[in-house]
Design a protein around this motif. Structure first.
Motif, PDB file in Angstrom:
ATOM      1  N   ASN A 164      27.452  22.642  26.449  1.00  0.00           N
ATOM      2  CA  ASN A 164      28.589  22.028  27.308  1.00  0.00           C
ATOM      3  C   ASN A 164      28.594  22.657  28.673  1.00  0.00           C
ATOM      4  N   ARG A 201      25.955  20.887  30.659  1.00  0.00           N
ATOM      5  CA  ARG A 201      26.435  19.452  30.952  1.00  0.00           C
ATOM      6  C   ARG A 201      27.393  19.257  32.231  1.00  0.00           C
ATOM      7  N   SER A 202      28.364  20.504  32.006  1.00  0.00           N
ATOM      8  CA  SER A 202      29.466  20.572  32.925  1.00  0.00           C
ATOM      9  C   SER A 202      28.870  20.955  34.481  1.00  0.00           C
ATOM     10  N   ILE A 203      27.611  21.186  34.422  1.00  0.00           N
ATOM     11  CA  ILE A 203      27.195  21.621  35.721  1.00  0.00           C
ATOM     12  C   ILE A 203      25.841  20.644  36.164  1.00  0.00           C
ATOM     13  N   GLY A 204      25.764  19.858  35.084  1.00  0.00           N
ATOM     14  CA  GLY A 204      24.865  18.546  35.501  1.00  0.00           C
ATOM     15  C   GLY A 204      23.400  18.986  35.259  1.00  0.00           C
ATOM     16  N   VAL A 205      22.974  19.782  34.607  1.00  0.00           N
ATOM     17  CA  VAL A 205      21.665  20.331  34.337  1.00  0.00           C
ATOM     18  C   VAL A 205      21.288  19.853  32.685  1.00  0.00           C
ATOM     19  N   SER A 206      20.139  19.062  32.803  1.00  0.00           N
ATOM     20  CA  SER A 206      19.495  18.814  31.262  1.00  0.00           C
ATOM     21  C   SER A 206      18.812  20.022  31.031  1.00  0.00           C
ATOM     22  N   ASN A 242      18.120  24.184  38.678  1.00  0.00           N
ATOM     23  CA  ASN A 242      18.139  22.439  38.236  1.00  0.00           C
ATOM     24  C   ASN A 242      16.761  21.910  38.998  1.00  0.00           C
ATOM     25  N   ASN A 255      17.261  18.273  40.488  1.00  0.00           N
ATOM     26  CA  ASN A 255      18.178  18.301  41.990  1.00  0.00           C
ATOM     27  C   ASN A 255      17.183  18.645  43.103  1.00  0.00           C
TER      28      ASN A 255
END
Length: 238
Positions: free
Chosen positions: A136, A139-144, A171, A174
């Motif tokens: 989570n 996900r919260s920082i937008g990293v898969s 990441n 990005n």
């Protein structure tokens, strides 16, 4: 024992590894891997001569070279060196203690030194196991999970923000410049570096947080730099 005190590699194993590696090399389209010289420079193997020596078995494979070949050829180390794959697996098991809860994701921790200074020649070595991050949180920082990697910083150019020896969560998905964000990128002829991205006079610039501009001057992206990922988390010793 070799000159560094490590167990000598059986010549038959060395030749077999070189044969399997050479087969994978030939099977990879030249348009993808490039020439031996281009491959050696891009993936940190060394000169054209060094690449050729590994492929012929003149010199035995080590962690650094094996990881570079596997990455550049898009294969697994076990495809050409079960010996090194087994050793890396052993290192990974003892590198870090991690929980097994399904809430956590493994993020690869690579021994890829990222310079916070003038740059260093990039090189790839063994995978040092994994660090656990809550899914989570990622996900919260937008990293898969697939695009996350942890690397180590060397140098003082980003102090006090990033300490020498800190680890960064990067990441790799990005790669678009964002003002005031921190990125890891490859500076042609200088290696991997970590800098803050700013826009000045309509141009993207890489800037150190260290105020010593004589030691750590700004430089423009069009001087051969390629973004490889945005730094989104840091861990460091107190």
């Amino acid at each position: 024992m070799d000159e560094l005190g490590r167990p000598a590699i059986n010549p038959e194993i060395r030749i077999k590894e070189a044969s399997d590696l050479s087969r994978l090399w030939k099977a990879t389209p030249k348009a993808k891997r490039g020439t031996q010289e281009e491959f050696g420079e891009k993936w940190g193997v060394g000169s054209q001569s060094a690449v050729g020596q590994y492929l012929r078995g003149d010199i035995p494979l080590n962690f650094k070279a094996a990881m570079a070949f596997a990455t550049g050829l898009g294969c697994q180390i076990s495809d050409f060196s079960p010996r090194l794959a087994s050793e890396i697996e052993g290192l990974a098991k003892h590198a870090v203690e991690v929980p097994t809860d399904d809430e956590f994701a493994d993020v690869r921790r690579l021994d890829v030194k990222v310079a916070a200074g003038h740059g260093s020649v990039p090189y790839l070595e063994e995978e040092l196991g994994a660090l656990k991050f809550r899914r989570n949180f990622l996900r919260s920082i937008g990293v898969s999970e697939a695009n996350a990697v942890v690397v180590t910083v060397q140098g003082a150019s980003m102090e006090p923000t990033i300490a020498d020896g800190a680890v960064l969560l990067v990441n790799r998905a990005n790669r678009e410049p964002r003002s005031n964000a921190i990125y890891v990128f490859h500076l042609q002829g200088n290696g991997l570096v970590v800098k803050r991205v700013v826009k000045s006079g309509g141009q993207w610039m890489a800037r150190s947080d260290n105020d010593d501009r004589d030691a750590f001057p700004d430089f423009a992206f069009d001087e051969g730099a390629t973004l490889i990922g945005r730094a989104v988390w840091m861990g460091a010793k107190l």
